[in-house]
Design a protein around this motif. Structure first.
Motif, PDB file in Angstrom:
ATOM      1  N   ILE A 153       0.851  -1.200   0.000  1.00 30.46           N
ATOM      2  CA  ILE A 153       0.000   0.000   0.000  1.00 30.46           C
ATOM      3  C   ILE A 153       0.890   1.255   0.000  1.00 30.46           C
ATOM      4  CG2 ILE A 153      -1.783   1.282   1.236  1.00 30.46           C
ATOM      5  CD1 ILE A 153      -2.769  -1.298   2.432  1.00 30.46           C
ATOM      6  N   VAL A 154       1.828   1.289   0.915  1.00 32.07           N
ATOM      7  CA  VAL A 154       2.792   2.403   0.978  1.00 32.07           C
ATOM      8  C   VAL A 154       4.097   1.905   1.596  1.00 32.07           C
ATOM      9  CG1 VAL A 154       1.257   4.441   1.202  1.00 32.07           C
ATOM     10  CG2 VAL A 154       1.828   3.096   3.225  1.00 32.07           C
TER      11      VAL A 154
ATOM     12  N   PHE B 184      -2.772   4.794   9.934  1.00 30.92           N
ATOM     13  CA  PHE B 184      -1.867   5.919   9.700  1.00 30.92           C
ATOM     14  C   PHE B 184      -1.344   5.971   8.263  1.00 30.92           C
ATOM     15  CE2 PHE B 184      -1.250   5.829  14.349  1.00 30.92           C
ATOM     16  CZ  PHE B 184      -1.312   7.187  14.611  1.00 30.92           C
ATOM     17  N   ASP B 185      -1.073   4.784   7.711  1.00 31.95           N
ATOM     18  CA  ASP B 185      -0.271   4.751   6.488  1.00 31.95           C
ATOM     19  C   ASP B 185      -1.061   4.292   5.268  1.00 31.95           C
ATOM     20  OD1 ASP B 185       1.974   5.483   7.999  1.00 31.95           O
ATOM     21  OD2 ASP B 185       2.248   3.401   8.626  1.00 31.95           O
ATOM     22  N   ILE B 186      -1.640   5.249   4.569  1.00 28.55           N
ATOM     23  CA  ILE B 186      -2.239   4.970   3.263  1.00 28.55           C
ATOM     24  C   ILE B 186      -1.844   6.114   2.334  1.00 28.55           C
ATOM     25  CG2 ILE B 186      -4.197   3.684   4.222  1.00 28.55           C
ATOM     26  CD1 ILE B 186      -5.914   6.121   3.466  1.00 28.55           C
ATOM     27  N   PRO B 187      -1.903   5.902   1.003  1.00 29.38           N
ATOM     28  CA  PRO B 187      -1.507   6.997   0.112  1.00 29.38           C
ATOM     29  C   PRO B 187      -2.471   8.166   0.198  1.00 29.38           C
ATOM     30  CG  PRO B 187      -2.264   5.087  -1.158  1.00 29.38           C
ATOM     31  CD  PRO B 187      -2.262   4.682   0.279  1.00 29.38           C
ATOM     32  N   THR B 188      -1.925   9.349   0.393  1.00 26.76           N
ATOM     33  CA  THR B 188      -2.767  10.550   0.460  1.00 26.76           C
ATOM     34  C   THR B 188      -2.135  11.669  -0.355  1.00 26.76           C
ATOM     35  OG1 THR B 188      -1.627  11.308   2.443  1.00 26.76           O
ATOM     36  CG2 THR B 188      -3.666  10.074   2.788  1.00 26.76           C
TER      37      THR B 188
END
Lengths: 309, 159
Positions: free
Chosen positions: A187-188, A302-306
């Motif tokens: 995902i990231v 916390f950690d997803i593409p934004t």
């Protein structure tokens, strides 16, 4: 005639209310300020900021006005302060290891950065507790500098050595270690200058689809996210930093029935290459969740593409 | 001012105040989910990853089954059929955690395939499948450098 009776009724109700409040207030144990064992010892400029924005709740120097001690308001204030002290108490700073002190400060700075602290119900009555951008910047600079100067002693999870014991790869909440994520999509990838680690975050098909469709509030049941964490290694001549030692692997499993008390997420962490489960008992999940509340905008992840809108 | 009018003004004042307060209590959302930055690796596996603070990039080197099964410390002679894909993202601050950097948009995707030439010799073939850079990677020397760089990355210590 009616007015006189009505007035009498109002006076009686008022007297009863005052007496009831007085009794309740008298019976309520007062919120005390126990002696400090060891105060936060950062620079004066940082102490000043913390004192005016945080100390009323996060220290043993709570300043109470007379109306704070009147029930039922006193109950709410007392409960809030005691809970705040449990999370972070600058008057018992010496009870934390250097690594834990840094971790607490990083978390506090992130709470401030996101505007979650000081709480709005507090700043409504104490507007002077609001932090200016300059003060937030000063806190951020302080924690970055503190982390950089302590890089020779990186904060690592305390891990029981179990080389001569059978490895139990099951978290206290029943989540077992699995390696299927090695076939999942990434995902990231992230790196953290607060604790000197780097990570690859995998998602199963349900989690990836949820990100692709922006369907993350809440995430669908069955979504699973796995974060593989290494210590950041040495930097090469071109400035590339590669993974060093394997640090831990963290799981987030979505099941809103099974993990009801933690917003539908089951947490697990397995430390070192021995994959030692983290947490003495199931209550460790509450600590995980408390931290992940900072990511409520992303369904607690916390950690997803934004990107910026 | 009539009593009714006063009541109405108080009601409007209360409603506006409450809405402003509730709005102020909402999360700061200075970002949105960005699915286009998720790389579809299909059947590829992660070989290693790195980041670079000078260039503000994060990279992941993927490989197909054959490439990803090469042991980390092996002095390896590359075999026909191996495919390596190096994806590079721009690195940005994590909007949810001050102290963390996270992959942003994809800036470059490079691919190296180990092929056989008509002569029977083994030859790595370099290809840029996506680039947002204006300075394209072309020319034999530069391509050769990238091939050497990609093929010399060591497999990460996994589990």
């Amino acid at each position: 005639m009616y007015n006189a009776a009505h007035k009498k009724k109002v006076v009686v109700i008022l007297i009863i209310s005052v007496v009831a409040v007085w009794i309740l207030t008298t019976l309520t144990p007062p919120l005390t300020n126990p002696p400090a064992t060891g105060e936060f010892d950062g620079p004066d400029s940082v102490q000043r900021i913390l004192k005016h924005a945080c100390y009323d709740c996060h220290s043993n120097h709570t300043k109470l006005e007379w109306y704070h001690q009147v029930a039922p308001l006193s109950w709410k204030i007392s409960a809030d302060v005691l809970e705040a002290r449990r999370h972070l108490n600058f008057s018992h700073w010496d009870s934390l290891s250097a690594a834990d002190q840094r971790a607490k400060l990083w978390y506090a700075v992130n709470m401030v950065e996101q505007g979650r602290m000081p709480r709005r119900d507090y700043t409504l009555l104490h507007p002077s507790a609001k932090l200016s951008e300059r003060e937030v910047g000063a806190l951020k600079n302080y924690i970055v500098a503190l982390t950089n100067t302590s890089k020779t002693q990186p904060g690592k999870p305390i891990v029981k050595q179990v080389s001569d014991q059978p490895v139990v790869r099951e978290s206290p909440n029943g989540i077992q270690y699995f390696s299927d994520y090695l076939h999942w999509k990434v995902i990231v990838a992230t790196n953290r200058f607060d604790n000197g680690t780097m990570r690859v975050i995998y998602g199963n098909d349900i989690a990836v689809k949820a990100v692709q469709e922006g369907n993350i509030n809440p995430w669908p049941n069955g979504a699973a996210i796995v974060k593989v964490v290494w210590d950041a290694g040495e930097q090469d001549a071109d400035g590339n930093i590669y993974p060093g030692a394997f640090n831990n692997v963290q799981f987030m499993i979505r099941d809103d029935e099974r993990f009801k008390r933690t917003e539908g997420w089951g947490f697990a962490r397995f430390n070192t290459s021995h994959l030692v489960p983290y947490g003495k008992n199931v209550s460790f999940e509450v600590d995980c969740m408390n931290c992940h509340r900072l990511a409520s905008a992303n369904g607690f992840v916390f950690d997803i593409p934004t990107k910026k809108p | 001012m009539t009593r009714m009018r006063k009541k109405r003004i108080s009601y409007i004042f209360l409603t506006v105040s409450l809405s402003l307060y509730l709005q102020a209590c909402g999360d700061k959302s200075n970002f949105q989910v960005s699915p286009e930055d998720l790389y579809d690796s299909k059947d590829l596996h992660v070989i290693t990853t790195w980041f670079n603070n000078r260039h503000q990039t994060i990279s992941i080197l993927y490989g197909n089954e054959q490439a990803a099964s090469v042991p980390a410390n092996d002095i390896h002679v590359h075999q026909v059929g191996e495919r390596y894909t190096l994806v590079t993202w721009h690195q940005q601050g994590n909007p949810l955690w001050f102290g963390g950097q996270i992959t942003g948009h994809i800036t470059l995707i490079e691919q190296v395939d180990i092929n056989t030439l008509a002569s029977g010799a083994i030859e790595p073939h370099y290809n840029v499948t996506y680039s947002e850079r204006t300075d394209s990677i072309s020319g034999t020397t530069l391509e050769r450098e990238r091939i050497d760089y990609i093929l010399s990355r060591k497999k990460i210590e996994h589990l």
